[in-house]
Motif scaffolding. Structure first.
Motif, PDB file in Angstrom:
ATOM      1  N   SER A 242      -0.516  46.031  13.251  1.00 28.78           N
ATOM      2  CA  SER A 242       1.215  46.965  12.753  1.00 28.78           C
ATOM      3  C   SER A 242       1.796  45.822  13.560  1.00 28.78           C
ATOM      4  O   SER A 242       1.364  45.362  13.935  1.00 28.78           O
ATOM      5  N   SER A 243       2.678  46.717  12.777  1.00 30.38           N
ATOM      6  CA  SER A 243       3.887  45.795  13.370  1.00 30.38           C
ATOM      7  C   SER A 243       4.916  46.865  14.891  1.00 30.38           C
ATOM      8  O   SER A 243       5.713  46.413  15.402  1.00 30.38           O
ATOM      9  N   LEU A 244       3.500  46.741  15.677  1.00 27.88           N
ATOM     10  CA  LEU A 244       4.286  47.245  17.136  1.00 27.88           C
ATOM     11  C   LEU A 244       4.471  46.419  18.021  1.00 27.88           C
ATOM     12  O   LEU A 244       3.139  45.292  17.770  1.00 27.88           O
ATOM     13  N   THR A 245       4.589  46.284  19.100  1.00 27.05           N
ATOM     14  CA  THR A 245       5.165  45.571  20.057  1.00 27.05           C
ATOM     15  C   THR A 245       4.780  46.006  21.403  1.00 27.05           C
ATOM     16  O   THR A 245       4.514  47.393  21.981  1.00 27.05           O
TER      17      THR A 245
ATOM     18  N   LEU B   9       1.515  50.057  22.746  1.00 24.84           N
ATOM     19  CA  LEU B   9       2.165  49.258  22.124  1.00 24.84           C
ATOM     20  C   LEU B   9       3.414  50.323  21.995  1.00 24.84           C
ATOM     21  O   LEU B   9       3.247  51.421  21.933  1.00 24.84           O
ATOM     22  N   VAL B  10       4.563  49.673  21.667  1.00 25.28           N
ATOM     23  CA  VAL B  10       5.682  50.569  21.079  1.00 25.28           C
ATOM     24  C   VAL B  10       6.287  49.725  20.099  1.00 25.28           C
ATOM     25  O   VAL B  10       6.796  49.232  19.390  1.00 25.28           O
ATOM     26  N   GLY B  11       7.452  50.934  19.274  1.00 30.23           N
ATOM     27  CA  GLY B  11       7.887  50.752  17.792  1.00 30.23           C
ATOM     28  C   GLY B  11       8.516  51.111  17.695  1.00 30.23           C
ATOM     29  O   GLY B  11       8.813  52.658  18.088  1.00 30.23           O
ATOM     30  N   GLY B  12       8.899  51.492  16.882  1.00 28.76           N
ATOM     31  CA  GLY B  12      10.268  52.033  15.570  1.00 28.76           C
ATOM     32  C   GLY B  12      10.061  52.058  14.204  1.00 28.76           C
ATOM     33  O   GLY B  12       9.281  51.560  13.143  1.00 28.76           O
TER      34      GLY B  12
ATOM     35  N   SER C  12      13.664  54.797  12.345  1.00 27.65           N
ATOM     36  CA  SER C  12      14.130  54.597  13.399  1.00 27.65           C
ATOM     37  C   SER C  12      13.244  55.022  14.199  1.00 27.65           C
ATOM     38  O   SER C  12      13.861  55.107  15.960  1.00 27.65           O
TER      39      SER C  12
ATOM     40  N   MET D 135      11.202  56.481  17.510  1.00 27.48           N
ATOM     41  CA  MET D 135      10.233  55.382  18.001  1.00 27.48           C
ATOM     42  C   MET D 135       8.392  56.422  17.992  1.00 27.48           C
ATOM     43  O   MET D 135       8.677  57.371  17.621  1.00 27.48           O
TER      44      MET D 135
ATOM     45  N   TYR E 125       5.047  55.416  19.979  1.00 24.81           N
ATOM     46  CA  TYR E 125       3.880  54.687  20.769  1.00 24.81           C
ATOM     47  C   TYR E 125       2.508  54.910  21.331  1.00 24.81           C
ATOM     48  O   TYR E 125       1.677  56.129  20.515  1.00 24.81           O
TER      49      TYR E 125
ATOM     50  N   CYS F  99       4.708  60.410  17.876  1.00 24.19           N
ATOM     51  CA  CYS F  99       6.939  60.560  17.705  1.00 24.19           C
ATOM     52  C   CYS F  99       6.358  61.576  17.142  1.00 24.19           C
ATOM     53  O   CYS F  99       6.024  62.274  16.931  1.00 24.19           O
TER      54      CYS F  99
END
Length: 104
Positions: A36-39, A54-57, A62, A64, A66, A83
């Motif tokens: 994934s490209s989540l942080t 993890l979280v991202g957009g 954009s 969010m 989770y 989401c």
């Protein structure tokens, strides 16, 4: 938990069987990061109280996203994706669950 306070999000939950091998279990956060490209919410990039968040957009909107990977009782785990975009939520969850199952 934080998931209970999230209102208005599409939430999809999926359970899975956790491995008996502790080394494989400890490696599941790395599987999610690679697929994934989540942080990670926790910068340690590891389990925190039997949970990895993890979280991202979404790139197009954009919105969010989770994701929470949780260790349940003996031999069980839960993957939760939240989401506003229901289609994206299902797609993300399925992709991550596929990656986890490939590791198990």
């Amino acid at each position: 938990t934080n998931l209970k306070r999230m209102q208005g999000f599409q939430r999809v939950t999926s359970t899975f069987t956790t491995p008996a091998d502790q080394e494989v279990l400890e490696g599941l956060p790395s599987v999610l990061l690679r697929n994934s490209s989540l942080t990670p919410v926790d910068k340690k990039r590891q389990w925190n109280s039997k949970q990895f968040r993890l979280v991202g957009g979404l790139p197009a909107s954009s919105d969010m996203v989770y994701v929470s990977l949780q260790q349940g009782g003996t031999g069980t785990g839960k993957l939760v994706a939240c989401c506003d975009n229901a289609l994206a939520t299902n797609s993300i969850l399925q992709a991550l669950k596929k990656a986890i199952n490939a590791k198990l």
